[in-house]
Scaffold this motif. Structure first.
Motif, PDB file in Angstrom:
ATOM      1  N   VAL A  61      -0.427   0.599   8.301  1.00  0.00           N
ATOM      2  CA  VAL A  61       1.017   0.387   8.165  1.00  0.00           C
ATOM      3  C   VAL A  61       1.250  -0.204   6.780  1.00  0.00           C
ATOM      4  O   VAL A  61       0.899  -1.348   6.526  1.00  0.00           O
ATOM      5  CB  VAL A  61       1.560  -0.563   9.256  1.00  0.00           C
ATOM      6  CG1 VAL A  61       3.054  -0.794   9.065  1.00  0.00           C
ATOM      7  CG2 VAL A  61       1.271  -0.019  10.642  1.00  0.00           C
ATOM      8  N   CYS A  62       1.819   0.608   5.884  1.00  0.00           N
ATOM      9  CA  CYS A  62       1.911   0.215   4.481  1.00  0.00           C
ATOM     10  C   CYS A  62       3.303   0.397   3.900  1.00  0.00           C
ATOM     11  O   CYS A  62       4.018   1.321   4.280  1.00  0.00           O
ATOM     12  CB  CYS A  62       0.969   1.082   3.632  1.00  0.00           C
ATOM     13  SG  CYS A  62      -0.760   0.999   4.094  1.00  0.00           S
ATOM     14  N   LEU A  63       3.629  -0.481   2.957  1.00  0.00           N
ATOM     15  CA  LEU A  63       4.721  -0.200   2.031  1.00  0.00           C
ATOM     16  C   LEU A  63       4.114   0.723   0.990  1.00  0.00           C
ATOM     17  O   LEU A  63       2.981   0.499   0.539  1.00  0.00           O
ATOM     18  CB  LEU A  63       5.209  -1.481   1.370  1.00  0.00           C
ATOM     19  CG  LEU A  63       5.912  -2.482   2.264  1.00  0.00           C
ATOM     20  CD1 LEU A  63       6.238  -3.754   1.483  1.00  0.00           C
ATOM     21  CD2 LEU A  63       7.187  -1.887   2.849  1.00  0.00           C
ATOM     22  N   GLU A  64       4.842   1.775   0.612  1.00  0.00           N
ATOM     23  CA  GLU A  64       4.257   2.787  -0.266  1.00  0.00           C
ATOM     24  C   GLU A  64       5.250   3.178  -1.361  1.00  0.00           C
ATOM     25  O   GLU A  64       6.429   3.344  -1.100  1.00  0.00           O
ATOM     26  CB  GLU A  64       3.882   4.005   0.569  1.00  0.00           C
ATOM     27  CG  GLU A  64       3.180   5.095  -0.177  1.00  0.00           C
ATOM     28  CD  GLU A  64       2.664   6.196   0.758  1.00  0.00           C
ATOM     29  OE1 GLU A  64       2.661   7.360   0.304  1.00  0.00           O
ATOM     30  OE2 GLU A  64       2.278   5.914   1.905  1.00  0.00           O
ATOM     31  N   HIS A  65       4.712   3.320  -2.571  1.00  0.00           N
ATOM     32  CA  HIS A  65       5.486   3.789  -3.720  1.00  0.00           C
ATOM     33  C   HIS A  65       4.676   4.895  -4.380  1.00  0.00           C
ATOM     34  O   HIS A  65       3.464   4.747  -4.565  1.00  0.00           O
ATOM     35  CB  HIS A  65       5.738   2.660  -4.718  1.00  0.00           C
ATOM     36  CG  HIS A  65       6.408   1.478  -4.095  1.00  0.00           C
ATOM     37  ND1 HIS A  65       7.761   1.420  -3.881  1.00  0.00           N
ATOM     38  CD2 HIS A  65       5.894   0.324  -3.607  1.00  0.00           C
ATOM     39  CE1 HIS A  65       8.057   0.272  -3.300  1.00  0.00           C
ATOM     40  NE2 HIS A  65       6.942  -0.408  -3.120  1.00  0.00           N
ATOM     41  N   GLU A  66       5.353   5.987  -4.765  1.00  0.00           N
ATOM     42  CA  GLU A  66       4.636   7.133  -5.325  1.00  0.00           C
ATOM     43  C   GLU A  66       5.479   7.805  -6.402  1.00  0.00           C
ATOM     44  O   GLU A  66       6.699   7.902  -6.274  1.00  0.00           O
ATOM     45  CB  GLU A  66       4.323   8.128  -4.203  1.00  0.00           C
ATOM     46  CG  GLU A  66       3.467   9.294  -4.617  1.00  0.00           C
ATOM     47  CD  GLU A  66       2.987  10.085  -3.410  1.00  0.00           C
ATOM     48  OE1 GLU A  66       1.838   9.892  -2.999  1.00  0.00           O
ATOM     49  OE2 GLU A  66       3.786  10.885  -2.870  1.00  0.00           O
TER      50      GLU A  66
END
Length: 165
Positions: A61-66
């Protein structure tokens, strides 16, 4: 694949993904991943993606930026300058699709085998753990033999080849 097709999941054509995983220089396998930012450089069909994930409930369960990057080697150098270190290389063939509001990936990971990966966006007021349990029930509803893992591909690869990172 047939069980997914019967549930209306249309999988894309196969794509090859070449991922290099990175961790902060002070982090080591065996330490908790929760709250720690991890980076990835992915190349797929000549396009390079830079991703940062920070696990919040557990490592799934992650906060994600791409974002897309123009030059993989320059981004690699930038990560090294920011004190990230390469951990493992993850190479896989992926087919993706949608199952309602859930993203489905069928991955063949070099050195590991085949995986069905389900992913859902979780709101700030939702329990990531509860959503993971729901996704597990969805996979089990396919009626095929599966084994659930709570490890990420980098951890699984590290476990089978400890010198890899």
């Amino acid at each position: 694949m047939e069980a997914l097709r019967q549930r209306g999941v249309r999988l894309s054509a196969s794509v090859r993904q070449d991922d290099q995983a990175y961790a902060p220089s002070l982090w080591r396998y065996g330490m908790s991943k929760v709250g720690v930012p991890f980076a990835r450089l992915r190349t797929e069909d000549g396009c390079h993606l830079f991703t940062v994930k920070r696990p919040i409930d557990n490592e799934m369960v992650c906060l994600e930026h791409e974002t897309v990057v123009a030059d993989r080697e320059q981004m690699h150098a930038a990560l090294l300058a920011m004190s990230f270190v390469p951990t493992v290389r993850i190479v896989k063939t992926r087919r993706g699709g949608r199952w309602g509001d859930v993203s489905v990936c069928l991955d063949s990971v070099d050195g590991l085998g085949t995986f069905v990966e389900l992913e859902a966006l979780v709101g700030a007021d939702e329990s990531g753990q509860r959503v993971q349990e729901h996704l597990d029930r969805l996979v089990r509803s396919l009626g095929v033999g599966v084994w659930r893992t709570t490890d990420t591909y980098d951890s699984l690869l590290r476990a089978v080849a400890p010198a890899a990172g």
